[in-house]
Design a protein around this motif. Structure first.
Motif, PDB file in Angstrom:
ATOM      1  N   LEU A 302     -30.204 -78.824  64.635  1.00  0.00           N
ATOM      2  CA  LEU A 302     -31.589 -78.434  64.893  1.00  0.00           C
ATOM      3  C   LEU A 302     -32.417 -78.513  63.609  1.00  0.00           C
ATOM      4  O   LEU A 302     -33.555 -78.992  63.609  1.00  0.00           O
ATOM      5  CB  LEU A 302     -31.626 -77.016  65.467  1.00  0.00           C
ATOM      6  CG  LEU A 302     -32.938 -76.520  66.084  1.00  0.00           C
ATOM      7  CD1 LEU A 302     -33.449 -77.484  67.142  1.00  0.00           C
ATOM      8  CD2 LEU A 302     -32.737 -75.137  66.690  1.00  0.00           C
ATOM      9  N   ILE A 303     -31.833 -78.070  62.495  1.00  0.00           N
ATOM     10  CA  ILE A 303     -32.535 -78.105  61.209  1.00  0.00           C
ATOM     11  C   ILE A 303     -32.694 -79.536  60.704  1.00  0.00           C
ATOM     12  O   ILE A 303     -33.763 -79.944  60.256  1.00  0.00           O
ATOM     13  CB  ILE A 303     -31.776 -77.259  60.161  1.00  0.00           C
ATOM     14  CG1 ILE A 303     -31.835 -75.782  60.532  1.00  0.00           C
ATOM     15  CG2 ILE A 303     -32.358 -77.483  58.761  1.00  0.00           C
ATOM     16  CD1 ILE A 303     -30.912 -74.909  59.698  1.00  0.00           C
ATOM     17  N   ASP A 304     -31.601 -80.316  60.797  1.00  0.00           N
ATOM     18  CA  ASP A 304     -31.597 -81.654  60.195  1.00  0.00           C
ATOM     19  C   ASP A 304     -32.354 -82.695  61.007  1.00  0.00           C
ATOM     20  O   ASP A 304     -32.983 -83.598  60.436  1.00  0.00           O
ATOM     21  CB  ASP A 304     -30.153 -82.128  59.983  1.00  0.00           C
ATOM     22  CG  ASP A 304     -29.431 -81.341  58.905  1.00  0.00           C
ATOM     23  OD1 ASP A 304     -30.108 -80.583  58.184  1.00  0.00           O
ATOM     24  OD2 ASP A 304     -28.203 -81.482  58.781  1.00  0.00           O
ATOM     25  N   CYS A 305     -32.279 -82.600  62.335  1.00  0.00           N
ATOM     26  CA  CYS A 305     -32.932 -83.659  63.121  1.00  0.00           C
ATOM     27  C   CYS A 305     -33.648 -83.142  64.364  1.00  0.00           C
ATOM     28  O   CYS A 305     -33.995 -83.928  65.252  1.00  0.00           O
ATOM     29  CB  CYS A 305     -31.926 -84.749  63.498  1.00  0.00           C
ATOM     30  SG  CYS A 305     -30.380 -84.176  64.190  1.00  0.00           S
ATOM     31  N   GLY A 306     -33.879 -81.840  64.441  1.00  0.00           N
ATOM     32  CA  GLY A 306     -34.673 -81.292  65.531  1.00  0.00           C
ATOM     33  C   GLY A 306     -34.042 -81.420  66.896  1.00  0.00           C
ATOM     34  O   GLY A 306     -34.744 -81.400  67.914  1.00  0.00           O
ATOM     35  N   PHE A 307     -32.728 -81.545  66.950  1.00  0.00           N
ATOM     36  CA  PHE A 307     -32.016 -81.727  68.220  1.00  0.00           C
ATOM     37  C   PHE A 307     -31.229 -80.471  68.567  1.00  0.00           C
ATOM     38  O   PHE A 307     -30.444 -79.983  67.766  1.00  0.00           O
ATOM     39  CB  PHE A 307     -31.077 -82.929  68.130  1.00  0.00           C
ATOM     40  CG  PHE A 307     -30.193 -83.092  69.331  1.00  0.00           C
ATOM     41  CD1 PHE A 307     -30.736 -83.439  70.566  1.00  0.00           C
ATOM     42  CD2 PHE A 307     -28.829 -82.894  69.233  1.00  0.00           C
ATOM     43  CE1 PHE A 307     -29.924 -83.582  71.683  1.00  0.00           C
ATOM     44  CE2 PHE A 307     -28.009 -83.037  70.337  1.00  0.00           C
ATOM     45  CZ  PHE A 307     -28.567 -83.383  71.568  1.00  0.00           C
ATOM     46  N   ASP A 308     -31.438 -79.950  69.769  1.00  0.00           N
ATOM     47  CA  ASP A 308     -30.769 -78.733  70.232  1.00  0.00           C
ATOM     48  C   ASP A 308     -29.955 -79.049  71.477  1.00  0.00           C
ATOM     49  O   ASP A 308     -30.493 -79.169  72.575  1.00  0.00           O
ATOM     50  CB  ASP A 308     -31.805 -77.645  70.544  1.00  0.00           C
ATOM     51  CG  ASP A 308     -31.159 -76.330  70.972  1.00  0.00           C
ATOM     52  OD1 ASP A 308     -29.909 -76.257  70.971  1.00  0.00           O
ATOM     53  OD2 ASP A 308     -31.906 -75.397  71.311  1.00  0.00           O
ATOM     54  N   PHE A 309     -28.625 -79.197  71.316  1.00  0.00           N
ATOM     55  CA  PHE A 309     -27.825 -79.556  72.483  1.00  0.00           C
ATOM     56  C   PHE A 309     -27.601 -78.373  73.429  1.00  0.00           C
ATOM     57  O   PHE A 309     -27.164 -78.568  74.569  1.00  0.00           O
ATOM     58  CB  PHE A 309     -26.497 -80.202  72.075  1.00  0.00           C
ATOM     59  CG  PHE A 309     -25.550 -79.332  71.294  1.00  0.00           C
ATOM     60  CD1 PHE A 309     -24.692 -78.436  71.927  1.00  0.00           C
ATOM     61  CD2 PHE A 309     -25.480 -79.430  69.909  1.00  0.00           C
ATOM     62  CE1 PHE A 309     -23.797 -77.670  71.211  1.00  0.00           C
ATOM     63  CE2 PHE A 309     -24.585 -78.660  69.188  1.00  0.00           C
ATOM     64  CZ  PHE A 309     -23.739 -77.772  69.839  1.00  0.00           C
ATOM     65  N   PHE A 310     -27.937 -77.144  72.992  1.00  0.00           N
ATOM     66  CA  PHE A 310     -27.826 -75.996  73.907  1.00  0.00           C
ATOM     67  C   PHE A 310     -28.753 -76.160  75.119  1.00  0.00           C
ATOM     68  O   PHE A 310     -28.450 -75.680  76.199  1.00  0.00           O
ATOM     69  CB  PHE A 310     -28.174 -74.701  73.171  1.00  0.00           C
ATOM     70  CG  PHE A 310     -27.035 -74.114  72.381  1.00  0.00           C
ATOM     71  CD1 PHE A 310     -25.836 -74.801  72.222  1.00  0.00           C
ATOM     72  CD2 PHE A 310     -27.160 -72.865  71.787  1.00  0.00           C
ATOM     73  CE1 PHE A 310     -24.780 -74.252  71.500  1.00  0.00           C
ATOM     74  CE2 PHE A 310     -26.112 -72.308  71.056  1.00  0.00           C
ATOM     75  CZ  PHE A 310     -24.923 -73.001  70.908  1.00  0.00           C
ATOM     76  N   GLN A 311     -29.869 -76.845  74.936  1.00  0.00           N
ATOM     77  CA  GLN A 311     -30.827 -76.976  76.030  1.00  0.00           C
ATOM     78  C   GLN A 311     -30.301 -77.864  77.156  1.00  0.00           C
ATOM     79  O   GLN A 311     -30.855 -77.867  78.258  1.00  0.00           O
ATOM     80  CB  GLN A 311     -32.155 -77.535  75.519  1.00  0.00           C
ATOM     81  CG  GLN A 311     -32.096 -78.973  75.034  1.00  0.00           C
ATOM     82  CD  GLN A 311     -33.437 -79.476  74.561  1.00  0.00           C
ATOM     83  OE1 GLN A 311     -34.378 -79.537  75.347  1.00  0.00           O
ATOM     84  NE2 GLN A 311     -33.534 -79.806  73.285  1.00  0.00           N
ATOM     85  N   TYR A 312     -29.218 -78.612  76.871  1.00  0.00           N
ATOM     86  CA  TYR A 312     -28.653 -79.481  77.906  1.00  0.00           C
ATOM     87  C   TYR A 312     -27.538 -78.799  78.701  1.00  0.00           C
ATOM     88  O   TYR A 312     -26.975 -79.402  79.608  1.00  0.00           O
ATOM     89  CB  TYR A 312     -28.109 -80.765  77.264  1.00  0.00           C
ATOM     90  CG  TYR A 312     -29.201 -81.648  76.713  1.00  0.00           C
ATOM     91  CD1 TYR A 312     -29.865 -82.558  77.541  1.00  0.00           C
ATOM     92  CD2 TYR A 312     -29.593 -81.559  75.388  1.00  0.00           C
ATOM     93  CE1 TYR A 312     -30.884 -83.353  77.044  1.00  0.00           C
ATOM     94  CE2 TYR A 312     -30.603 -82.362  74.880  1.00  0.00           C
ATOM     95  CZ  TYR A 312     -31.246 -83.255  75.722  1.00  0.00           C
ATOM     96  OH  TYR A 312     -32.250 -84.043  75.231  1.00  0.00           O
ATOM     97  N   SER A 313     -27.226 -77.566  78.347  1.00  0.00           N
ATOM     98  CA  SER A 313     -26.159 -76.856  79.054  1.00  0.00           C
ATOM     99  C   SER A 313     -26.691 -76.129  80.281  1.00  0.00           C
ATOM    100  O   SER A 313     -27.771 -75.535  80.254  1.00  0.00           O
ATOM    101  CB  SER A 313     -25.494 -75.849  78.109  1.00  0.00           C
ATOM    102  OG  SER A 313     -24.575 -75.046  78.830  1.00  0.00           O
TER     103      SER A 313
END
Length: 347
Positions: A302-313
Motif C-alpha cells: 500500500l505504501i510502495d505502490c498504492g495497492f491494497d489486496f485486502f479490498q479483493y477479499s
C-alpha cells in the motif's frame, strides 16, 4: 520479513575471555609482513591508528614503514633486444603507502579469542566494524547448540513464512546443479571458486529480490559466495552490480538488461494474482496463523505502490483490516488507506 522473536537463550559459564581481546570486538587491524627481507615478523596495527602521516616500526628488527617512504628490491635496466640499447633504467621499489593500503584487514573473535581475516566474520550493519563480534566458525557452533532446542512448531513457522512468499512470487523447485554449471561453480560477484566448499556456502540468490515478490527459479538464480550473498540481500541488481556485470547477468539469467539496470519494482504477475478474490481468500485461509506477516506485506504494498489486496477479499474480518490500518498509521502516518471494505457484518 521481520525477525522472529527469540525462543531460546544460551547461558554461558566459565567463558574464557583473553585480556587482550576485551573491548576489541569492533577494532579492525591491518596485518602485513615486515618489508625487511631478512625479517619474518608479521605486524598488526589498528586501522584507526594509521594516519595519513604514519610511522610503523617492526617490533623485531626495528625496520620502519612510513608515509611517502619506499623499500628498494633491485636495480633494473630495460633493454631493446634489437640493438641492445637501454630504454629505461631505475629501481624496483614498493611504496609504503601502497603496501599498507592494500594490506588485509583482521579482527578478533570475541569467543575463540583469535585474530582472523575480516571476511571470516559475517556482516553486521549496526556494529562499528561492520562485522559480527564472533567469527563464522564460532557462530555456526553456537547456533548448532542453540537450535537443538528448536521445537517442531518453530521449524514449521519459519517454513510457512517462506512459503507465503513462494506462493505469491510463483517460485519453483530449483535444479541447483544447472545453476552451478551456468556460473561455472564461481561466485558471480568475486569469481571465488565454490567447487570445494560446503553446499550451504553456495548461495542461490534471488536475482530480482523476493522482497519485491520475484520468484527464484533455475533460470533466474544467481550463484554467489556467502559474503556477497549477504551484501546483495534485498538489493535490486542495479543497486549492487556495475553495468558490465548487469549485461553478463542478463545473458546468464534471461532477465532483460532493462529490468536489471532499472529501478526496483514489484513483480506484476504477483500483483495481478492478488487482484483475484479466490487467490486472496485462499491465501488468508492458508496463512491465517501468520496474519502479522500478511499485514506487513499488505501495508508495504500500500505504501510502495498504492495497492491494497485486502479490498479483493470476500472473507477478511474488519478486525484485521482495522489492525492493519492502525499499524500502517504507526509506520507511515501519511499513507492513504482504502475505503473499500468487505460487505460482511462484524459479529
Amino acid at each position: 520479513m521481520g525477525r522472529r522473536k527469540p525462543y531460546t537463550k544460551v547461558y554461558k559459564e566459565n567463558q574464557i575471555r583473553a585480556e587482550h581481546v576485551r573491548g576489541m570486538g569492533d577494532v579492525v587491524f591491518k596485518g602485513f609482513q615486515c618489508l625487511n627481507p631478512d625479517c619474518k615478523e608479521f605486524i598488526f596495527v589498528r586501522k584507526d591508528e594509521i594516519k595519513e602521516d604514519f610511522n610503523i616500526t617492526c617490533p623485531k628488527c626495528e625496520n620502519v614503514l612510513h608515509s611517502n617512504g619506499e623499500t628498494k628490491f633491485f636495480n633494473y635496466k630495460l633493454l631493446d633486444l634489437r640493438n641492445r640499447s637501454i630504454i629505461e633504467e631505475g629501481q624496483f621499489t614498493i611504496k609504503h603507502d601502497d603496501y599498507v593500503a592494500e594490506a588485509q584487514e583482521y579482527k578478533y573473535c570475541i569467543i575463540c579469542n583469535t585474530i582472523k581475516p575480516i571476511q571470516f566474520f559475517d556482516r553486521h550493519k549496526r556494529r562499528a566494524s561492520g562485522r559480527q563480534g564472533e567469527c563464522r566458525l564460532c557462530k555456526t557452533i553456537y547456533n548448532n547448540i542453540k537450535n537443538k532446542t528448536r521445537i517442531t512448531d518453530q521449524h514449521r513457522e519459519a517454513q510457512q513464512k517462506r512459503r507465503l512468499y513462494v506462493d505469491l512470487s510463483g517460485g519453483s523447485k530449483i535444479n541447483s546443479k544447472e545453476v552451478y554449471k551456468r556460473f561455472d561453480y564461481r561466485c558471480f560477484k568475486c569469481g571465488k571458486d565454490l567447487r570445494n566448499v560446503e553446499k550451504k556456502e553456495r548461495h542461490l540468490d534471488h536475482t530480482l529480490p523476493a522482497y519485491y515478490l520475484w520468484p527464484l527459479t533455475t533460470e533466474t538464480a544467481t550463484l554467489l559466495c556467502e559474503e556477497h550473498n549477504g551484501e546483495k540481500a534485498e538489493k535490486w541488481p542495479s543497486e549492487y552490480y556495475n553495468s558490465d556485470e548487469l549485461k553478463d547477468l542478463s545473458a546468464r539469467t534471461g532477465i532483460s538488461y532493462e529490468i536489471l539496470s532499472g529501478k526496483p519494482h514489484y513483480n506484476p504477475d504477483a500483483i495481478e494474482k492478488l487482484k483475484n478474490p479466490k487467490t486472496v481468500d485462499a491465501l488468508l485461509k492458508k496463512y491465517s496463523a501468520y496474519m502479522e506477516e500478511i499485514i506487513k506485506l499488505r501495508n508495504r504494498l500500500l505504501i510502495d505502490c498504492g495497492f491494497d489486496f485486502f479490498q479483493y477479499s470476500n472473507i477478511i474480518s474488519p478486525r484485521w483490516i482495522r489492525k492493519a490500518d492502525e499499524e500502517l498509521q504507526k509506520t507511515s502516518p501519511q499513507a492513504t488507506v482504502t475505503n473499500t471494505r468487505p460487505n460482511t457484518d462484524e459479529k
